[in-house]
Structure formats: C-alpha cells, structure tokens
Scaffold this motif. Structure first.
Motif, PDB file in Angstrom:
ATOM      1  N   ASN A  23      64.965  71.407  -0.797  1.00 40.82           N
ATOM      2  CA  ASN A  23      66.001  71.023   0.157  1.00 40.82           C
ATOM      3  C   ASN A  23      65.910  69.522   0.401  1.00 40.82           C
ATOM      4  O   ASN A  23      64.810  68.980   0.549  1.00 40.82           O
ATOM      5  CB  ASN A  23      65.827  71.766   1.481  1.00 40.82           C
ATOM      6  N   PRO A  24      67.048  68.817   0.472  1.00 43.48           N
ATOM      7  CA  PRO A  24      67.000  67.361   0.633  1.00 43.48           C
ATOM      8  C   PRO A  24      66.760  66.941   2.077  1.00 43.48           C
ATOM      9  O   PRO A  24      67.217  67.598   3.018  1.00 43.48           O
ATOM     10  CB  PRO A  24      68.401  66.933   0.175  1.00 43.48           C
ATOM     11  N   LYS A  25      66.051  65.837   2.247  1.00 46.29           N
ATOM     12  CA  LYS A  25      65.820  65.241   3.563  1.00 46.29           C
ATOM     13  C   LYS A  25      66.019  63.731   3.442  1.00 46.29           C
ATOM     14  O   LYS A  25      65.322  63.073   2.677  1.00 46.29           O
ATOM     15  CB  LYS A  25      64.407  65.552   4.072  1.00 46.29           C
ATOM     16  N   ILE A  26      66.968  63.204   4.202  1.00 53.10           N
ATOM     17  CA  ILE A  26      67.240  61.765   4.186  1.00 53.10           C
ATOM     18  C   ILE A  26      66.090  61.037   4.867  1.00 53.10           C
ATOM     19  O   ILE A  26      65.649  61.420   5.947  1.00 53.10           O
ATOM     20  CB  ILE A  26      68.568  61.459   4.895  1.00 53.10           C
ATOM     21  N   ALA A  27      65.616  59.965   4.226  1.00 54.62           N
ATOM     22  CA  ALA A  27      64.450  59.236   4.743  1.00 54.62           C
ATOM     23  C   ALA A  27      64.743  57.746   4.791  1.00 54.62           C
ATOM     24  O   ALA A  27      65.805  57.285   4.375  1.00 54.62           O
ATOM     25  CB  ALA A  27      63.234  59.518   3.847  1.00 54.62           C
ATOM     26  N   ASP A  28      63.778  56.988   5.311  1.00 55.80           N
ATOM     27  CA  ASP A  28      63.773  55.526   5.344  1.00 55.80           C
ATOM     28  C   ASP A  28      64.928  54.966   6.172  1.00 55.80           C
ATOM     29  O   ASP A  28      65.979  54.605   5.658  1.00 55.80           O
ATOM     30  CB  ASP A  28      63.825  54.950   3.929  1.00 55.80           C
ATOM     31  N   PHE A  29      64.693  54.864   7.489  1.00 50.60           N
ATOM     32  CA  PHE A  29      65.712  54.368   8.412  1.00 50.60           C
ATOM     33  C   PHE A  29      65.436  52.935   8.865  1.00 50.60           C
ATOM     34  O   PHE A  29      65.926  52.493   9.895  1.00 50.60           O
ATOM     35  CB  PHE A  29      65.796  55.286   9.636  1.00 50.60           C
ATOM     36  N   GLY A  30      64.653  52.202   8.075  1.00 50.65           N
ATOM     37  CA  GLY A  30      64.304  50.836   8.454  1.00 50.65           C
ATOM     38  C   GLY A  30      65.491  49.897   8.506  1.00 50.65           C
ATOM     39  O   GLY A  30      65.454  48.872   9.179  1.00 50.65           O
ATOM     40  N   MET A  31      66.561  50.211   7.776  1.00 53.55           N
ATOM     41  CA  MET A  31      67.741  49.355   7.766  1.00 53.55           C
ATOM     42  C   MET A  31      68.919  49.957   8.523  1.00 53.55           C
ATOM     43  O   MET A  31      70.022  49.411   8.508  1.00 53.55           O
ATOM     44  CB  MET A  31      68.161  49.077   6.320  1.00 53.55           C
ATOM     45  N   ALA A  32      68.695  51.087   9.174  1.00 53.03           N
ATOM     46  CA  ALA A  32      69.781  51.769   9.865  1.00 53.03           C
ATOM     47  C   ALA A  32      70.268  50.965  11.059  1.00 53.03           C
ATOM     48  O   ALA A  32      69.537  50.164  11.642  1.00 53.03           O
ATOM     49  CB  ALA A  32      69.320  53.152  10.323  1.00 53.03           C
ATOM     50  N   LYS A  33      71.529  51.179  11.407  1.00 55.80           N
ATOM     51  CA  LYS A  33      72.146  50.523  12.551  1.00 55.80           C
ATOM     52  C   LYS A  33      72.685  51.588  13.494  1.00 55.80           C
ATOM     53  O   LYS A  33      73.324  52.551  13.077  1.00 55.80           O
ATOM     54  CB  LYS A  33      73.299  49.616  12.107  1.00 55.80           C
ATOM     55  N   ILE A  34      72.436  51.376  14.799  1.00 58.13           N
ATOM     56  CA  ILE A  34      72.963  52.271  15.821  1.00 58.13           C
ATOM     57  C   ILE A  34      74.293  51.724  16.307  1.00 58.13           C
ATOM     58  O   ILE A  34      74.389  50.568  16.693  1.00 58.13           O
ATOM     59  CB  ILE A  34      71.989  52.393  17.008  1.00 58.13           C
ATOM     60  N   CYS A  35      75.324  52.562  16.291  1.00 59.95           N
ATOM     61  CA  CYS A  35      76.636  52.185  16.815  1.00 59.95           C
ATOM     62  C   CYS A  35      76.871  52.913  18.127  1.00 59.95           C
ATOM     63  O   CYS A  35      76.238  53.925  18.416  1.00 59.95           O
ATOM     64  CB  CYS A  35      77.743  52.553  15.832  1.00 59.95           C
ATOM     65  N   GLY A  36      77.802  52.402  18.916  1.00 60.32           N
ATOM     66  CA  GLY A  36      78.186  53.073  20.138  1.00 60.32           C
ATOM     67  C   GLY A  36      78.871  54.389  19.814  1.00 60.32           C
ATOM     68  O   GLY A  36      79.276  54.646  18.686  1.00 60.32           O
ATOM     69  N   VAL A  91      64.219  63.563   7.447  1.00 57.15           N
ATOM     70  CA  VAL A  91      62.760  63.545   7.555  1.00 57.15           C
ATOM     71  C   VAL A  91      62.378  63.281   9.010  1.00 57.15           C
ATOM     72  O   VAL A  91      62.941  62.399   9.662  1.00 57.15           O
ATOM     73  CB  VAL A  91      62.156  62.462   6.638  1.00 57.15           C
ATOM     74  N   ARG A  92      61.426  64.032   9.525  1.00 62.94           N
ATOM     75  CA  ARG A  92      61.063  63.954  10.939  1.00 62.94           C
ATOM     76  C   ARG A  92      59.929  62.946  11.148  1.00 62.94           C
ATOM     77  O   ARG A  92      58.901  62.993  10.472  1.00 62.94           O
ATOM     78  CB  ARG A  92      60.643  65.335  11.440  1.00 62.94           C
ATOM     79  N   LEU A  93      60.134  62.036  12.095  1.00 59.12           N
ATOM     80  CA  LEU A  93      59.108  61.070  12.459  1.00 59.12           C
ATOM     81  C   LEU A  93      58.154  61.707  13.463  1.00 59.12           C
ATOM     82  O   LEU A  93      58.571  62.225  14.500  1.00 59.12           O
ATOM     83  CB  LEU A  93      59.747  59.824  13.078  1.00 59.12           C
ATOM     84  N   LEU A  94      56.861  61.683  13.158  1.00 61.54           N
ATOM     85  CA  LEU A  94      55.856  62.260  14.048  1.00 61.54           C
ATOM     86  C   LEU A  94      55.270  61.244  15.005  1.00 61.54           C
ATOM     87  O   LEU A  94      54.862  61.588  16.113  1.00 61.54           O
ATOM     88  CB  LEU A  94      54.728  62.899  13.220  1.00 61.54           C
ATOM     89  N   GLY A 154      66.464  57.416  -4.157  1.00 60.55           N
ATOM     90  CA  GLY A 154      65.069  57.182  -3.819  1.00 60.55           C
ATOM     91  C   GLY A 154      64.743  57.441  -2.366  1.00 60.55           C
ATOM     92  O   GLY A 154      63.574  57.589  -2.001  1.00 60.55           O
ATOM     93  N   ASN A 155      65.753  57.515  -1.508  1.00 59.53           N
ATOM     94  CA  ASN A 155      65.541  57.786  -0.089  1.00 59.53           C
ATOM     95  C   ASN A 155      65.936  59.214   0.284  1.00 59.53           C
ATOM     96  O   ASN A 155      66.153  59.509   1.460  1.00 59.53           O
ATOM     97  CB  ASN A 155      66.337  56.790   0.767  1.00 59.53           C
ATOM     98  N   ILE A 156      66.044  60.071  -0.713  1.00 53.63           N
ATOM     99  CA  ILE A 156      66.261  61.503  -0.486  1.00 53.63           C
ATOM    100  C   ILE A 156      65.002  62.234  -0.924  1.00 53.63           C
ATOM    101  O   ILE A 156      64.683  62.275  -2.112  1.00 53.63           O
ATOM    102  CB  ILE A 156      67.475  62.035  -1.276  1.00 53.63           C
ATOM    103  N   LEU A 157      64.257  62.766   0.027  1.00 58.91           N
ATOM    104  CA  LEU A 157      63.041  63.505  -0.287  1.00 58.91           C
ATOM    105  C   LEU A 157      63.353  64.987  -0.414  1.00 58.91           C
ATOM    106  O   LEU A 157      64.314  65.494   0.174  1.00 58.91           O
ATOM    107  CB  LEU A 157      61.986  63.275   0.795  1.00 58.91           C
ATOM    108  N   LEU A 158      62.534  65.691  -1.184  1.00 54.49           N
ATOM    109  CA  LEU A 158      62.754  67.111  -1.453  1.00 54.49           C
ATOM    110  C   LEU A 158      61.562  67.920  -0.956  1.00 54.49           C
ATOM    111  O   LEU A 158      60.410  67.615  -1.295  1.00 54.49           O
ATOM    112  CB  LEU A 158      62.957  67.347  -2.954  1.00 54.49           C
ATOM    113  N   ASP A 159      61.834  68.953  -0.142  1.00 51.18           N
ATOM    114  CA  ASP A 159      60.740  69.760   0.387  1.00 51.18           C
ATOM    115  C   ASP A 159      60.313  70.821  -0.622  1.00 51.18           C
ATOM    116  O   ASP A 159      60.756  70.814  -1.777  1.00 51.18           O
ATOM    117  CB  ASP A 159      61.117  70.377   1.742  1.00 51.18           C
ATOM    118  N   GLU A 160      59.472  71.742  -0.182  1.00 50.92           N
ATOM    119  CA  GLU A 160      58.922  72.731  -1.113  1.00 50.92           C
ATOM    120  C   GLU A 160      59.995  73.641  -1.705  1.00 50.92           C
ATOM    121  O   GLU A 160      59.803  74.222  -2.778  1.00 50.92           O
ATOM    122  CB  GLU A 160      57.854  73.590  -0.407  1.00 50.92           C
ATOM    123  N   SER A 161      61.130  73.765  -1.024  1.00 49.70           N
ATOM    124  CA  SER A 161      62.241  74.575  -1.539  1.00 49.70           C
ATOM    125  C   SER A 161      63.321  73.715  -2.169  1.00 49.70           C
ATOM    126  O   SER A 161      64.435  74.192  -2.406  1.00 49.70           O
ATOM    127  CB  SER A 161      62.844  75.416  -0.405  1.00 49.70           C
TER     128      SER A 161
END
Length: 659
Positions: free
Chosen positions: A473-486, A392-395, A464-471
């Motif tokens: 197609n799955p889009k992974i969402a909700d990155f509030g708990m994500a961690k950035i690694c090196g 999912v794209r953040l605007l 619950g964090n996989i959204l579906l577009d008009e076709s």
C-alpha cells in the motif's frame, strides 16, 4: 522606530477586534475536516443495491434546496433496499445546504467505496445510509461508534477553559435535545473563560430521534472530549445521530435563532465601533483591513496562533513527540552503516528499533544539507497531526547535540522507485498492485488538499517519495518542502522554488506559483511512470517524443495508448483500467492549470466505472528543452535531480541539467 511600530500594531489589533465584533471579519466557516465511519459490509458495484444507493445520493442534491432534513427509502426488494438520511447544519441557508449535499453525495463513495453502512459529518451537512432501517432510532447497530477532528493547538489556561467548555456544552446539549422546532434539534452558545476569550459551541441531533435519545447521544459525545482532544483549542465529535463542536472563534452563523447572546453583543459592539470610528483615521482602517485579509488568507482555521508569536513547533508538538538523542543512537546502533536504508536530498535515513520492539525510520538531516531549521520545523508542523492510511506517520523528533532528527513509522518495502525503475524488481508490481498504488496516492493527496485539518501542497510528489508497506500500500512521505495554505486558499507564490526535475508543474518552475494543481501535475507524471515503468526525467524514445509526457500524448493521439504499457505486465492488466489511468494521467499534466482536475475529481474518475472524461491536450514541453533564465542550485537526490532555486526572474522558462 520599534516603539512606534509596536504602538501601531497594538492600535491595529485593537481596531481589528472591534471590526470583528461588528461582523466585518467574522469567520462563519468551520474547518474542512470530515468525520466519517464505514462498516465492513460491502456490495458489488454492479448490484441493485449500488443502483439504489446512487439514486438516493443523486436525489439529495435537489431535496436539499427545499428541505434541511429528509429521509428516503430506495428499492423494493428488502435485500437491496437503501435507507438514507440527509441533514443540514441548523444555521446554514439553502444554497450552502445544497452545495454540501452535492459535495457529500459525490465524494462519500471515495471514502467508503462499496460499503453498505456509512455516516459522514461534513462542515455544513450530515449524510447517512444503510441496508437496514435506522429511522427514528438511535440504538441501532454502530450508534456508539464515532469519530473526532481536533485543533492541533492547545489552550493556555486549561483549567478555566475546561470549566467554561463544560458549562456551554451542557447548555447547548440541553437546548438542542429540547428543541421543538420542526426538523431541527440544534443549538449554539458561548462562554467566557478569560477577560478576552470565549469558547463557542454547537450541538445538533437528527430530528427524527426523541429528545431523550438526543440528550443521551450528546452526553456520550461530550464525555469523549477529555480523551479525544484534551485542552484543544477546537474539536468536533460526531456520532451517527449527533455532533458537538467547539472553537475559540465564532464559526456558526450569528443570525441563527438560538444565538441570542451573539445578537446582543454585536449590537453593543456596533455602538463602540461608531464611537471609535471618529478617533481612527480612514487610512488606518484601510491598512488594518488589508493586513487582516492577508493574514486570514495565510492562516488555516485549525492553526490560530497566539498574539505573542510563540514558537510554532513547540506549540503544536507536545513533549511526547520529543525523543532523546541517546534513545535514537541506541535504536540505530549509533547510526550504523548497516542500519542505513536510504539517502534523501537532505540526509540519510536509518532503520531503528525502540526498546518496546517498534521499528522506526530515522531521517537524519545532514548539517551541510539545504534543509535548515525552518524546513525541519515545517516538516514537524505539517506531518505531526496528519492521520491517513496513505501518509507516512511522524512519531516524533529530536533536536539535541547539533542533530536534527525526524522519527517516522517504519515502512518495510522501501520506495516506489526502488521497484518501478528496476528491470527485475518491477516484475513484482503486477497491474493489480500498480492500480492499487495509483488509487492510494490519489486518496492521500485528496486528504492533504481538502480533507485534513490543514490544506497542504506537497510540492515534491514523486515515485521516490512514495513508500510501500508490507501489503504494498502506498504512503506519501517527505514533507520537508510542503506548504500550508489557508482553508480557503488553493495556491501561493514563492521566490524559492523547491522540487524534483521531471515532476514540477510548469507554472511553478517559471514563476514560483504553486497550488494544489501543482501536486496534480506531479501525480499525473507518477501515473504515467507507474503505467510505463519508465522515469520521465531519463526517458527518450524519439525526436518527436522528447520525454515521457509527450510520448504518452502522441500514443494517445494515434489511438495506440496500450503501447505505453510496461512489457513486464504481460497479460496481468485490465485494459479498461489501464486506459482510464493513462487518460487521467494526461488530464493531470495539462499545461493550462484550469484544465487540470482537482484531486476530488481525480479520485472520482479513477473509481468510477462509467465516467465520461474530457479530452486531453498536448502536455507541457519538457524542461530539458527550454532556455536557462534563472539561477539554480541542484542537489542530487538518489538518481533524481532536486532543484532549489534562490530567486525567480520575470522570464517564462528555465533549463535544468542533471549532474
């Protein structure tokens, strides 16, 4: 005390700078961003062209050990013939070259499945193939189509930086195009744009094209920099015949023959380092080494912060990402209940419409939610620059009037769990759609783990964090708990466990260890839920099968895996595809982290038609049946149970009870 620490920090940074010049901490590895393009001309998996393509790709692994550049034609019939080229970056050795050949030959098919014309620039190599000959030609079809990968941070002195960048880029372009060495059109260089900073550049062309064609390709790539990555701290632009690359840190091999300036600078720095070594104590040296190593592991290559620790969210997110509160209130009819489309663990989600007619989804973080300023900033930092069709794209965002708002693209068909666990709506998900959703989620995770500018562990992957577009197609969402690694990190530790009951990997819930394999575990659970139409956290079949995971393994062990299949699918499924998905799902939920596959292997297994898969083992025991041993704080998230653990003990098990 503060003054002493500040002086000590300056001493450490100063010594580190000298050590980096001496080569102790030189980072010769670039970011793991892939630049690739595929055309729309496709082939059938069982065709002769597919066989010829596999022959070419497999041959690259052996040829790369002895050749930095080679071309190949596979097939006798012109209609099924494959024309291919492989090339290594001009500064890497044969081992690195062969490793890149092996990686590219395996996963390029995942990005450009069943497509005949492909080119891909990896960190250390280049791969291109087509059904038409393009050898010794830079004017063939698609040569003007390229791609870029950019650093998410901008320089602080753009005028000086751009002047230095233009100088060094033009210089390396001239030297690369005029390179007379066999099988090599390659050059590197550097230019100072301040008293303490330089920009490092690289240019390379396919050696089978002429000097004039190389120069034209490189000039075209350079001309795209202002549009592709204006004022960025690092950027790559790749075309089918050439690539340019710059960074603020030296990313290429300093022993490369074109890099004569680097040799002189290192030699001078060595003399300075020897003199300084008599001043600084061994203890300070060791301390510096440890600190630098820790920081380098935590820091990803495309996110190098300024020494003054400026605010990460403000640095990464330009003004264009900011929305006014008034604009969002107007778009959502002042957060009308009629516009509410969902409820997450940290607050409601509203649909809105901007004045230009664009539909948006607004995540409004409640003031009483567990997500504070850090999580909010984290989600912006993580998502702002991610670009993939399965994410999912953040605007933008809004921090105004006490509100914390995240503005996303609007995905019309809600989340996967909305369809999957509803007895009526799950009928809309036939097997073809479910299989497509599994593959899309896998590709999205692969991008997060290995192919984005950052290496990201999602930590809360679930239906619950996989959204579906008009076709659909799955889009992974909700990155509030994500961690950035090196860039070289695959795991980490935390004393604050965050996730959702039924999806968390065992090593994460017991000891706070998270990794890309934690997401793999969650993905395995999602696969089995998609196949069965049942939720793991509320599944109960018998005393012997305490949850969906053990039930699935029992059916597999008994030789009756198709008993897992959602009855609503009827005859719409392809048996081999179902069996393969179940098999991969069981491999993903292995209790032993080392036995779980990486996402690159998962994508390959799901897409391959003749892949021999390992035998799965008994999965992890359900968390519902373990003893409680750490403090837990549970928040309701739809019908899931979201866990936020404040501290982790040395015990090896926890118990979660949904409210």
């Amino acid at each position: 005390m503060k003054k002493y620490l500040l002086v000590q920090q300056y001493l450490i940074w100063f010594l580190c700078g000298i050590l980096c010049l001496l080569g102790f901490f030189t980072n010769a590895e670039g970011p793991s961003s892939l630049i690739y393009r595929c055309n729309d001309s496709t082939y059938v998996s069982s065709s002769t062209y597919a066989t010829n393509l596999l022959d070419f790709l497999f041959s690259t692994r052996d040829d790369a050990l002895t050749h930095t550049f080679f071309s190949s034609t596979v097939g006798n019939d012109p209609s099924d013939r494959v024309y291919g080229i492989f090339m290594c970056r001009g500064d890497v050795n044969s081992d690195v070259c062969a490793e890149c050949a092996s990686k590219s030959s395996q996963d390029v098919l995942n990005y450009c499945s069943n497509q005949k014309v492909v080119f891909a620039w990896y960190d250390y190599c280049f791969l291109r193939y087509s059904n038409r000959s393009f050898f010794s030609d830079s004017t063939s079809e698609g040569e003007n189509i390229g791609g870029c990968a950019l650093n998410v941070m901008n320089v602080t002195e753009p005028a000086k930086f751009n002047q230095a960048l233009a100088t060094t880029m033009n210089e390396v372009a001239d030297r690369a195009s005029n390179d007379t060495r066999q099988d090599l059109k390659f050059a590197v260089g550097e230019a100072n744009f301040s008293t303490s900073q330089s920009v490092y550049s690289l240019a390379q062309c396919r050696p089978d094209i002429s000097s004039a064609e190389c120069s034209a390709c490189l000039r075209s790539a350079i001309s795209t920099l202002p549009q592709c990555c204006p004022n960025s701290r690092g950027c790559r632009v790749g075309f089918p015949s050439c690539i340019i690359w710059y960074e603020l840190s030296q990313f290429y091999n300093i022993s490369s023959p074109p890099s004569t300036k680097g040799k002189k600078r290192i030699s001078k720095a060595a003399a300075v380092g020897i003199a300084l070594s008599t001043i600084f104590s061994v203890a300070l040296f060791v301390l510096t080494f440890v600190i630098l190593k820790r920081r380098s592991r935590k820091r990803h290559v495309f996110e190098t912060q300024e020494a003054n620790n400026e605010d990460e969210s403000l640095t990464i997110n330009p003004e264009s990402l900011k929305y006014s509160l008034g604009a969002i209130q107007t778009a959502t009819n002042n957060f009308s209940i009629n516009n509410k489309i969902g409820q997450g663990g940290f607050g409601p989600v509203y649909k809105g419409t901007l004045p230009n007619g664009q539909d948006i989804a607004v995540k409004r973080l409640s003031r009483s939610s567990g997500q504070g300023a850090e999580e909010f900033k984290n989600e912006i930092v993580v998502v702002a620059k991610l670009q993939h069709r399965n994410l999912v794209r953040l605007l933008g965002f809004c921090l105004e009037g006490g509100e914390k708002l995240l503005i996303y693209e609007f995905v019309p068909n809600k989340s996967l769990d909305y369809f999957l666990f509803d007895p009526e709506k799950q009928r809309l998900l036939d097997w073809s759609r479910r299989n497509k959703i599994i593959g899309g989620i896998a590709r999205g995770l692969l991008y997060l783990h290995e192919d984005s500018r950052l290496r990201i562990v999602h930590r809360d992957l679930k239906a619950g964090n996989i959204l579906l577009d008009e076709s659909m197609n799955p889009k992974i969402a909700d990155f509030g708990m994500a961690k950035i690694c090196g860039v070289d990190e695959f795991e980490g530790n935390t004393n604050r466990i965050a996730g959702t009951f039924g999806y968390m990997a065992p090593e994460y819930t017991t000891s706070g260890q998270f990794s890309v394999k934690s997401d793999v575990f969650s993905f395995g659970v999602v696969i089995l839920e998609i196949v069965t139409g049942k939720k793991n956290s509320s599944f109960y079949q018998s005393e012997d099968s305490r949850d969906l995971l053990t039930y699935a393994w029992e059916q597999w062990r008994r030789g009756t895996p198709l008993a897992l299949l959602d009855p609503t699918l009827n005859n719409s499924c392809v048996e081999n595809e179902v069996l393969k998905c179940i098999h991969v799902g069981l491999l993903c939920i292995e209790e032993d982290v080392d036995r779980r596959p990486m996402m690159a292997s998962v994508v390959y297994m799901l897409s391959g038609n003749s892949v021999t898969l390992p035998t799965p083992h008994y999965p992890v025991v359900s968390l519902r049946n373990t003893s409680k041993s750490i403090h837990e704080e549970i928040e309701s998230d739809r019908s899931d149970t979201k866990l936020l653990v404040g501290s982790v003990s040395n015990s090896s098990s926890i118990e979660l009870q949904p409210r």
